[in-house]
Design a protein around this motif. Sequence first.
Motif, PDB file in Angstrom:
ATOM      1  N   UNK A   9       0.810  -1.221   0.000  1.00 29.78           N
ATOM      2  CA  UNK A   9       0.000   0.000   0.000  1.00 29.78           C
ATOM      3  C   UNK A   9       0.842   1.270   0.000  1.00 29.78           C
ATOM      4  N   UNK A  10       2.165   1.116  -0.102  1.00 29.05           N
ATOM      5  CA  UNK A  10       3.103   2.252  -0.090  1.00 29.05           C
ATOM      6  C   UNK A  10       2.863   3.161   1.116  1.00 29.05           C
ATOM      7  N   UNK A  11       2.700   2.531   2.285  1.00 28.54           N
ATOM      8  CA  UNK A  11       2.431   3.257   3.520  1.00 28.54           C
ATOM      9  C   UNK A  11       3.609   3.076   4.487  1.00 28.54           C
ATOM     10  N   UNK A  12       4.587   3.990   4.449  1.00 32.06           N
ATOM     11  CA  UNK A  12       5.772   3.832   5.295  1.00 32.06           C
ATOM     12  C   UNK A  12       5.481   3.919   6.790  1.00 32.06           C
ATOM     13  N   UNK A  13       4.470   4.692   7.177  1.00 33.22           N
ATOM     14  CA  UNK A  13       4.118   4.783   8.597  1.00 33.22           C
ATOM     15  C   UNK A  13       3.615   3.431   9.112  1.00 33.22           C
ATOM     16  N   UNK A  52      12.736   4.040  10.191  1.00 28.38           N
ATOM     17  CA  UNK A  52      12.664   5.068   9.148  1.00 28.38           C
ATOM     18  C   UNK A  52      11.264   5.159   8.557  1.00 28.38           C
ATOM     19  N   UNK A  53      10.987   6.280   7.942  1.00 26.47           N
ATOM     20  CA  UNK A  53       9.737   6.455   7.189  1.00 26.47           C
ATOM     21  C   UNK A  53      10.055   6.558   5.689  1.00 26.47           C
ATOM     22  N   UNK A  54      11.316   6.276   5.337  1.00 31.04           N
ATOM     23  CA  UNK A  54      11.740   6.283   3.936  1.00 31.04           C
ATOM     24  C   UNK A  54      11.397   4.919   3.332  1.00 31.04           C
ATOM     25  N   UNK A  55      10.392   4.885   2.493  1.00 34.23           N
ATOM     26  CA  UNK A  55       9.894   3.611   1.972  1.00 34.23           C
ATOM     27  C   UNK A  55      10.943   2.886   1.131  1.00 34.23           C
ATOM     28  N   UNK A  56      11.834   3.607   0.489  1.00 35.70           N
ATOM     29  CA  UNK A  56      12.887   2.963  -0.296  1.00 35.70           C
ATOM     30  C   UNK A  56      13.807   2.155   0.632  1.00 35.70           C
ATOM     31  N   UNK A  57      14.198   2.738   1.756  1.00 33.57           N
ATOM     32  CA  UNK A  57      15.030   2.042   2.744  1.00 33.57           C
ATOM     33  C   UNK A  57      14.251   0.873   3.344  1.00 33.57           C
ATOM     34  N   UNK A  58      12.978   1.087   3.636  1.00 30.57           N
ATOM     35  CA  UNK A  58      12.146   0.017   4.191  1.00 30.57           C
ATOM     36  C   UNK A  58      12.075  -1.168   3.230  1.00 30.57           C
ATOM     37  N   UNK A  59      11.905  -0.880   1.959  1.00 28.01           N
ATOM     38  CA  UNK A  59      11.795  -1.963   0.976  1.00 28.01           C
ATOM     39  C   UNK A  59      13.110  -2.723   0.830  1.00 28.01           C
TER      40      UNK A  59
END
Length: 121
Positions: A9-13, A52-59
Motif C-alpha cells: 500500500x506504499x504506507x511507510x508509517x 525510518x519512514x523512507x519507503x525505499x530504505x524500508x523496501x
Amino acid sequence: YEVKDALVNSNPDAAALQAKVFLKTIKDLSKASLSKEVRNALMKPAESISATKDIKIQREAFATLSTNMYDFVKAQKPGGTIYYAYCPMKKSYWLSNEKAIKNPYYGNMMLTCGNVSDTIQ
C-alpha cells in the motif's frame, strides 16, 4: 504479512509500526525457541524498517527480512500454506499468505509483477 501489506500500500508509517510489532513478537519469544543467529537475522532488518519512514530504505530492508524469514519458516514446517513470491524487476522475494501477487517492492506501480517461486506447507 502486515509489513508486506503496508509496503504493498506504499504506507511507510504503517510499515514502521508493523515492523515494531514484529520486533516485539520476536523479543517476546523465549531465547530457547530461536537461536541468537536466527533472532539477529530477523531483528536487524525489522529494526531498519521500524527506524525510518523512507519507503525505499524500508523496501531494501524488507528484501533481507523476507529471505531470512523464508529460511526460518521453511525449517519450521508451518501448519498453513505460505507462498514465496519473487519480483524479477527487484530480484527479491517476499512471503505471502495468498497466491495472488501483490508486490511490496513497487506498490501500485507494479502491483502484480512477480510470480510464486515456492509453496511451503
